[in-house]
Scaffold this motif. Structure first.
Motif, PDB file in Angstrom:
ATOM      1  N   VAL A 134      34.546  62.497  48.442  1.00  0.00           N
ATOM      2  CA  VAL A 134      34.378  62.786  49.868  1.00  0.00           C
ATOM      3  C   VAL A 134      35.249  63.964  50.279  1.00  0.00           C
ATOM      4  CG1 VAL A 134      34.764  61.888  52.175  1.00  0.00           C
ATOM      5  CG2 VAL A 134      33.739  60.437  50.445  1.00  0.00           C
ATOM      6  N   LYS A 135      36.452  63.991  49.734  1.00  0.00           N
ATOM      7  CA  LYS A 135      37.342  65.080  50.118  1.00  0.00           C
ATOM      8  C   LYS A 135      36.734  66.434  49.736  1.00  0.00           C
ATOM      9  CE  LYS A 135      41.947  66.996  49.548  1.00  0.00           C
ATOM     10  NZ  LYS A 135      41.322  68.339  49.531  1.00  0.00           N
ATOM     11  N   VAL A 136      36.248  66.528  48.520  1.00  0.00           N
ATOM     12  CA  VAL A 136      35.668  67.792  48.065  1.00  0.00           C
ATOM     13  C   VAL A 136      34.472  68.162  48.924  1.00  0.00           C
ATOM     14  CG1 VAL A 136      34.462  68.914  46.171  1.00  0.00           C
ATOM     15  CG2 VAL A 136      36.500  67.552  45.719  1.00  0.00           C
ATOM     16  N   LEU A 137      33.621  67.193  49.183  1.00  0.00           N
ATOM     17  CA  LEU A 137      32.450  67.476  50.010  1.00  0.00           C
ATOM     18  C   LEU A 137      32.881  67.938  51.397  1.00  0.00           C
ATOM     19  CD1 LEU A 137      30.259  64.438  48.931  1.00  0.00           C
ATOM     20  CD2 LEU A 137      29.795  66.838  48.484  1.00  0.00           C
ATOM     21  N   MET A 138      33.863  67.272  51.922  1.00  0.00           N
ATOM     22  CA  MET A 138      34.371  67.674  53.230  1.00  0.00           C
ATOM     23  C   MET A 138      34.890  69.112  53.194  1.00  0.00           C
ATOM     24  SD  MET A 138      34.196  65.526  55.728  1.00  0.00           S
ATOM     25  CE  MET A 138      34.697  63.979  56.495  1.00  0.00           C
ATOM     26  N   ASP A 139      35.639  69.432  52.155  1.00  0.00           N
ATOM     27  CA  ASP A 139      36.175  70.790  52.051  1.00  0.00           C
ATOM     28  C   ASP A 139      35.048  71.806  52.030  1.00  0.00           C
ATOM     29  OD1 ASP A 139      38.716  69.855  52.075  1.00  0.00           O
ATOM     30  OD2 ASP A 139      39.009  69.957  49.900  1.00  0.00           O
ATOM     31  N   LEU A 140      34.048  71.520  51.243  1.00  0.00           N
ATOM     32  CA  LEU A 140      32.912  72.434  51.174  1.00  0.00           C
ATOM     33  C   LEU A 140      32.251  72.564  52.541  1.00  0.00           C
ATOM     34  CD1 LEU A 140      31.372  71.292  47.797  1.00  0.00           C
ATOM     35  CD2 LEU A 140      32.327  73.537  48.310  1.00  0.00           C
ATOM     36  N   PHE A 141      32.118  71.448  53.193  1.00  0.00           N
ATOM     37  CA  PHE A 141      31.477  71.484  54.509  1.00  0.00           C
ATOM     38  C   PHE A 141      32.317  72.282  55.495  1.00  0.00           C
ATOM     39  CE2 PHE A 141      30.194  69.936  58.634  1.00  0.00           C
ATOM     40  CZ  PHE A 141      28.826  69.815  58.506  1.00  0.00           C
ATOM     41  N   LYS A 142      33.624  72.032  55.455  1.00  0.00           N
ATOM     42  CA  LYS A 142      34.494  72.759  56.373  1.00  0.00           C
ATOM     43  C   LYS A 142      34.553  74.237  56.020  1.00  0.00           C
ATOM     44  CE  LYS A 142      37.814  69.517  56.230  1.00  0.00           C
ATOM     45  NZ  LYS A 142      39.058  68.769  56.522  1.00  0.00           N
ATOM     46  N   ALA A 143      34.264  74.532  54.760  1.00  0.00           N
ATOM     47  CA  ALA A 143      34.214  75.938  54.360  1.00  0.00           C
ATOM     48  C   ALA A 143      32.941  76.609  54.852  1.00  0.00           C
ATOM     49  CB  ALA A 143      34.305  76.044  52.837  1.00  0.00           C
ATOM     50  N   GLY A 144      32.061  75.828  55.433  1.00  0.00           N
ATOM     51  CA  GLY A 144      30.867  76.413  56.027  1.00  0.00           C
ATOM     52  C   GLY A 144      29.585  76.114  55.285  1.00  0.00           C
ATOM     53  N   LEU A 145      29.680  75.395  54.194  1.00  0.00           N
ATOM     54  CA  LEU A 145      28.464  75.096  53.430  1.00  0.00           C
ATOM     55  C   LEU A 145      27.657  74.038  54.159  1.00  0.00           C
ATOM     56  CD1 LEU A 145      26.925  75.732  50.879  1.00  0.00           C
ATOM     57  CD2 LEU A 145      28.164  73.891  49.752  1.00  0.00           C
ATOM     58  N   ARG A 146      26.433  74.361  54.461  1.00  0.00           N
ATOM     59  CA  ARG A 146      25.617  73.418  55.208  1.00  0.00           C
ATOM     60  C   ARG A 146      24.372  72.987  54.462  1.00  0.00           C
ATOM     61  NH1 ARG A 146      24.830  75.505  61.263  1.00  0.00           N
ATOM     62  NH2 ARG A 146      22.853  74.559  60.674  1.00  0.00           N
ATOM     63  N   THR A 147      23.681  73.943  53.884  1.00  0.00           N
ATOM     64  CA  THR A 147      22.460  73.615  53.140  1.00  0.00           C
ATOM     65  C   THR A 147      22.563  74.189  51.747  1.00  0.00           C
ATOM     66  OG1 THR A 147      21.266  73.808  55.228  1.00  0.00           O
ATOM     67  CG2 THR A 147      19.955  73.735  53.217  1.00  0.00           C
ATOM     68  N   PRO A 148      23.212  73.483  50.851  1.00  0.00           N
ATOM     69  CA  PRO A 148      23.419  74.021  49.504  1.00  0.00           C
ATOM     70  C   PRO A 148      22.105  74.232  48.766  1.00  0.00           C
ATOM     71  CG  PRO A 148      24.026  71.712  49.597  1.00  0.00           C
ATOM     72  CD  PRO A 148      23.772  72.142  51.001  1.00  0.00           C
ATOM     73  N   SER A 149      22.087  75.266  48.001  1.00  0.00           N
ATOM     74  CA  SER A 149      20.908  75.544  47.189  1.00  0.00           C
ATOM     75  C   SER A 149      20.883  74.625  45.981  1.00  0.00           C
ATOM     76  CB  SER A 149      20.935  76.989  46.721  1.00  0.00           C
ATOM     77  OG  SER A 149      21.985  77.151  45.786  1.00  0.00           O
ATOM     78  N   THR A 150      19.823  74.724  45.224  1.00  0.00           N
ATOM     79  CA  THR A 150      19.709  73.881  44.037  1.00  0.00           C
ATOM     80  C   THR A 150      20.888  74.100  43.099  1.00  0.00           C
ATOM     81  OG1 THR A 150      17.339  74.200  44.236  1.00  0.00           O
ATOM     82  CG2 THR A 150      18.147  73.184  42.221  1.00  0.00           C
ATOM     83  N   GLU A 151      21.190  75.344  42.867  1.00  0.00           N
ATOM     84  CA  GLU A 151      22.276  75.628  41.927  1.00  0.00           C
ATOM     85  C   GLU A 151      23.603  75.111  42.451  1.00  0.00           C
ATOM     86  OE1 GLU A 151      20.063  77.718  42.858  1.00  0.00           O
ATOM     87  OE2 GLU A 151      18.975  78.231  41.029  1.00  0.00           O
ATOM     88  N   GLU A 152      23.811  75.258  43.725  1.00  0.00           N
ATOM     89  CA  GLU A 152      25.057  74.754  44.297  1.00  0.00           C
ATOM     90  C   GLU A 152      25.129  73.244  44.164  1.00  0.00           C
ATOM     91  OE1 GLU A 152      26.280  77.657  47.882  1.00  0.00           O
ATOM     92  OE2 GLU A 152      24.237  76.973  47.941  1.00  0.00           O
ATOM     93  N   ILE A 153      24.035  72.604  44.442  1.00  0.00           N
ATOM     94  CA  ILE A 153      24.012  71.150  44.284  1.00  0.00           C
ATOM     95  C   ILE A 153      24.302  70.770  42.849  1.00  0.00           C
ATOM     96  CG2 ILE A 153      22.491  69.141  44.307  1.00  0.00           C
ATOM     97  CD1 ILE A 153      21.229  70.199  46.811  1.00  0.00           C
ATOM     98  N   GLN A 154      23.709  71.495  41.950  1.00  0.00           N
ATOM     99  CA  GLN A 154      23.963  71.251  40.528  1.00  0.00           C
ATOM    100  C   GLN A 154      25.449  71.329  40.238  1.00  0.00           C
ATOM    101  OE1 GLN A 154      21.562  70.775  38.058  1.00  0.00           O
ATOM    102  NE2 GLN A 154      20.073  72.440  38.144  1.00  0.00           N
ATOM    103  N   SER A 155      26.006  72.432  40.649  1.00  0.00           N
ATOM    104  CA  SER A 155      27.402  72.690  40.345  1.00  0.00           C
ATOM    105  C   SER A 155      28.301  71.634  40.980  1.00  0.00           C
ATOM    106  CB  SER A 155      27.758  74.086  40.858  1.00  0.00           C
ATOM    107  OG  SER A 155      28.952  74.544  40.284  1.00  0.00           O
ATOM    108  N   ILE A 156      28.045  71.350  42.211  1.00  0.00           N
ATOM    109  CA  ILE A 156      28.844  70.355  42.920  1.00  0.00           C
ATOM    110  C   ILE A 156      28.725  69.000  42.237  1.00  0.00           C
ATOM    111  CG2 ILE A 156      29.074  69.097  45.083  1.00  0.00           C
ATOM    112  CD1 ILE A 156      27.970  71.690  46.465  1.00  0.00           C
ATOM    113  N   THR A 157      27.513  68.640  41.907  1.00  0.00           N
ATOM    114  CA  THR A 157      27.306  67.353  41.254  1.00  0.00           C
ATOM    115  C   THR A 157      28.071  67.272  39.954  1.00  0.00           C
ATOM    116  OG1 THR A 157      25.097  67.238  42.215  1.00  0.00           O
ATOM    117  CG2 THR A 157      25.569  65.776  40.366  1.00  0.00           C
ATOM    118  N   THR A 158      27.970  68.310  39.173  1.00  0.00           N
ATOM    119  CA  THR A 158      28.693  68.325  37.905  1.00  0.00           C
ATOM    120  C   THR A 158      30.182  68.162  38.139  1.00  0.00           C
ATOM    121  OG1 THR A 158      27.012  69.771  36.968  1.00  0.00           O
ATOM    122  CG2 THR A 158      29.139  69.680  35.843  1.00  0.00           C
ATOM    123  N   HIS A 159      30.670  68.881  39.092  1.00  0.00           N
ATOM    124  CA  HIS A 159      32.093  68.800  39.379  1.00  0.00           C
ATOM    125  C   HIS A 159      32.484  67.402  39.827  1.00  0.00           C
ATOM    126  CE1 HIS A 159      35.826  71.055  40.212  1.00  0.00           C
ATOM    127  NE2 HIS A 159      36.042  70.106  41.115  1.00  0.00           N
TER     128      HIS A 159
END
Lengths: 163, 163
Positions: free
Chosen positions: A27-52
């Motif tokens: 949750v913390k990481v997701l929150m950070d990404l969201f607060k960084a401005g990420l709103r609609t991640p692309s497929t690749e971003e989702i991939q990367s985030i999921t892996t992480h």
DNA sequence: GCAAATTAATGATTTATTCAAG
DNA sequence: CTTGAATAAATCATTAATTTGC
């Protein structure tokens, strides 16, 4: 705060996984990404985030996808109720949302998306991510309809298909 | 019509098409299915339909998925706008929509869906469809998931990639 | 203290709306 | 204008907090 409770429950020799229950780190990481401005991640971003995030616990792409959808929608809803609570300093890293990308150039979507990830620099792509990317391009150009797979995942994937 | 229109563009040895343009046969079949009462096809149904329609031209699962979404929604919209235009003889074979099924029993959802397909009898299941079903049931009843499954995301993402 | 009952959060689906290609 | 594609809004359903009676 004693030890973290296991989300998974043993049930007659199996693990009961009703729905994803994110860990605090996830949750913390997701929150950070969201607060960084990420709103609609692309497929690749989702991939990367999921892996992480998978290093912190069980997680799937769809969970990340849904999390951003819900969080985005619910922040809006909360903002409507509590006026002026949040200052209007939305960073808005403005992910091109794939529709805008289409407006610019329809053909090179994948390459553009890839560049964007590198620009983000939050989760640098890993070796296997690149591997996947390669296979993706190949399969999309060669095989029209190659897949027959397990149904449960596929049903969900279909819903995710517009990513 | 001097062709500067990029309906199809060559890209790295592949052809990129703007969007799916269904053939007359494809539309007819989809219409028949719709008129037969099919509103929200399951994954297996979508697969089966896609496979069948692919013999008439290029088509993907998501096209079938979207087609039913749009057709369902727009029939409603038309009914609201043009009162009484369509006689209220909607067959509505009432696909359990998976949510209703959930209300009854969460475990047997897939089997119910399969039964429905057999009832439809428009596209009899093929050997590989049955194969898929078997795998599905097995995975859902025996081993939902070990505690941590790393490779699963990768497979899922792979499938996501070209849908 | 502890479970059963109730409520609050939030993950997951479905429906409505919008955008843009043809 | 029609309609495929994509996103946002609304809704459902399940899990965690919490309350309550014992």
């Amino acid at each position: 705060m004693d030890g973290e409770v296991e989300a998974a429950v043993m049930v007659s020799g199996g693990v009961k996984c009703g729905r994803w229950n994110p860990t605090a780190e996830q949750v913390k990481v997701l929150m950070d990404l969201f607060k960084a401005g990420l709103r609609t991640p692309s497929t690749e971003e989702i991939q990367s985030i999921t892996t992480h995030l998978s290093s912190y616990g069980k997680i799937e792409s769809k969970n990340v996808f849904y999390w951003f959808q819900n969080h985005k929608a619910r922040e809006r809803h909360h903002k409507k109720r509590r006026r002026g609570a949040t200052p209007a300093t939305s960073p808005v890293l403005t992910a091109p949302t794939k529709r805008e990308a289409k407006n610019h150039e329809q053909v090179m979507v994948w390459e553009q998306q890839e560049r964007k990830i590198e620009t983000l620099e939050l989760f640098p792509l890993k070796s296997y991510d690149l591997e996947v990317e390669k296979m993706k391009v190949k399969s999309s150009s060669v095989v029209p309809l190659p897949f027959f797979d397990a149904g449960r995942d596929l049903l969900l994937d279909l819903r995710l298909s517009f990513l």
